[in-house]
Scaffold this active site. Structure first.
Site, PDB file in Angstrom:
ATOM      1  NE  ARG A  73      62.062  37.644   7.675  1.00 34.96           N
ATOM      2  CZ  ARG A  73      63.368  37.632   7.854  1.00 34.96           C
ATOM      3  NH1 ARG A  73      64.190  37.783   6.835  1.00 34.96           N
ATOM      4  NH2 ARG A  73      63.870  37.437   9.054  1.00 34.96           N
ATOM      5  NE  ARG A  94      76.233  59.350   7.314  1.00 37.17           N
ATOM      6  CZ  ARG A  94      75.029  59.808   6.967  1.00 37.17           C
ATOM      7  NH1 ARG A  94      73.962  59.444   7.689  1.00 37.17           N
ATOM      8  NH2 ARG A  94      74.886  60.599   5.942  1.00 37.17           N
ATOM      9  CG  ASP A 146      74.436  41.215   7.708  1.00 37.25           C
ATOM     10  OD1 ASP A 146      73.678  41.884   8.433  1.00 37.25           O
ATOM     11  OD2 ASP A 146      74.041  40.591   6.705  1.00 37.25           O
TER      12      ASP A 146
END
Length: 309
Positions: free
Chosen positions: A110, A221, A252
């Site tokens: 990160r 899903r 996204d």
């Protein structure tokens, strides 16, 4: 009339996308296609929102050496970037291993994303938008978590949406995530994330438990489409069949399409239909952001407004 703006807060990553020709040859070689792509869930969502014609401000923290280049990439996508330059940490990096079905697994560093602070997010940005969208990744380290919690406080009555982002990080956080996101207007987990948050793999149980905590819940899903819950009401939309090659960024694209449709006045079902179409299309290309050459055609592909529900 000026279109409503969205403020997206979250992460910028450099994605190393690896598509091996076969199973991993432990301790030896396997031929593979390897590409470097701009990434980060929040940055991808901001790019997709811009592609759908939404004015979007984006806040994140990157390594100082990359700040100008990352800002230029975002501007090329139609995003207005507000990137803090970190003098000590590099821009985040991610290795995505893509299997033959298009599913991906991640190794994540990160880096600068974990140093985001409340000072990186000016009051003026919050005041000038209609909705604030937060990447769930921002909740999984102390500094960015403090920053986004502060933003939620400063938001006043403005709606806030959250994409939980990572089932594994949710497992590490436990039920803390539900406490951190209390007051959020919209939660958009995928099925795995919903299972972690509710302790159930059953879609209806997931909806019932999450709808008791959030005014609107949308569960992504994948190839099975999506389901949404608002109190006792439910909506389910199937996904179109496509030849998927890379699911990176599909969630996204889905999230951005749903938010864009809702801001335009679309009802929940219409917004879900647009979202599953966008998510499916995103799986047919490598990388997590819309191609710049496709932005005009994507923005034109909008549903007619309908009465919000």
């Amino acid at each position: 009339m000026t279109a409503p703006r969205i403020l997206v807060i979250g992460d910028v990553m450099t994605d190393v996308v690896v598509r091996p020709e076969g199973a991993l040859a432990r301790g030896s070689d396997r031929r593979a296609s390897i590409r470097f792509e701009p990434g980060g869930s929040a940055a991808n969502q901001a790019a997709w929102l811009a592609a759908f014609g939404v004015p979007v401000d984006f806040v994140a923290r990157v390594g100082a050496a990359d700040a100008e280049a990352e800002a230029a990439r975002l501007r090329a996508c139609g995003v207005t970037p507000h990137l803090a330059s970190d003098p000590d940490r590099p821009t985040g990096r991610l290795v995505a291993l893509i299997d033959p079905s298009g599913e991906r697994s991640f190794f994540t560093d990160r880096a600068a994303n974990e140093a985001l602070t409340a000072a990186d997010i000016p009051d003026a940005l919050i005041e000038n938008v209609a909705l604030i969208h937060l990447s769930g990744y921002s909740f999984f380290a102390p500094s960015p978590r403090a920053a986004v919690l502060d933003v939620m406080r400063r938001a006043g009555g403005k709606p806030v949406s959250v994409d939980p982002a990572s089932s594994e990080f949710l497992r590490e956080a436990g039920r803390n995530f539900l406490d951190w996101t209390r007051g959020v207007a919209l939660l958009m987990p995928n099925a795995d994330e919903a299972e972690v948050l509710t302790g159930s793999a059953d879609p209806e149980t997931q909806c019932a438990r999450l709808a008791a905590l959030y005014p609107l819940v949308v569960v992504k899903r994948g190839a099975d489409g999506c389901i949404a819950a608002k109190g006792a009401r439910r909506w389910a939309v199937a996904a179109p069949g496509v030849s998927a090659i890379d699911s990176t960024g599909a969630g996204d694209a889905f999230a951005a399409a749903f938010l864009a449709a809702r801001l335009e006045g679309a009802g929940i079902e219409a917004a879900l239909e647009r979202a599953v179409a966008a998510g499916a299309k995103a799986t047919t290309e490598i990388g997590g952001r819309p191609r710049t050459r496709d932005r005009a055609s994507i923005a034109e592909d909008k549903p007619a407004p309908s009465t919000p529900s």
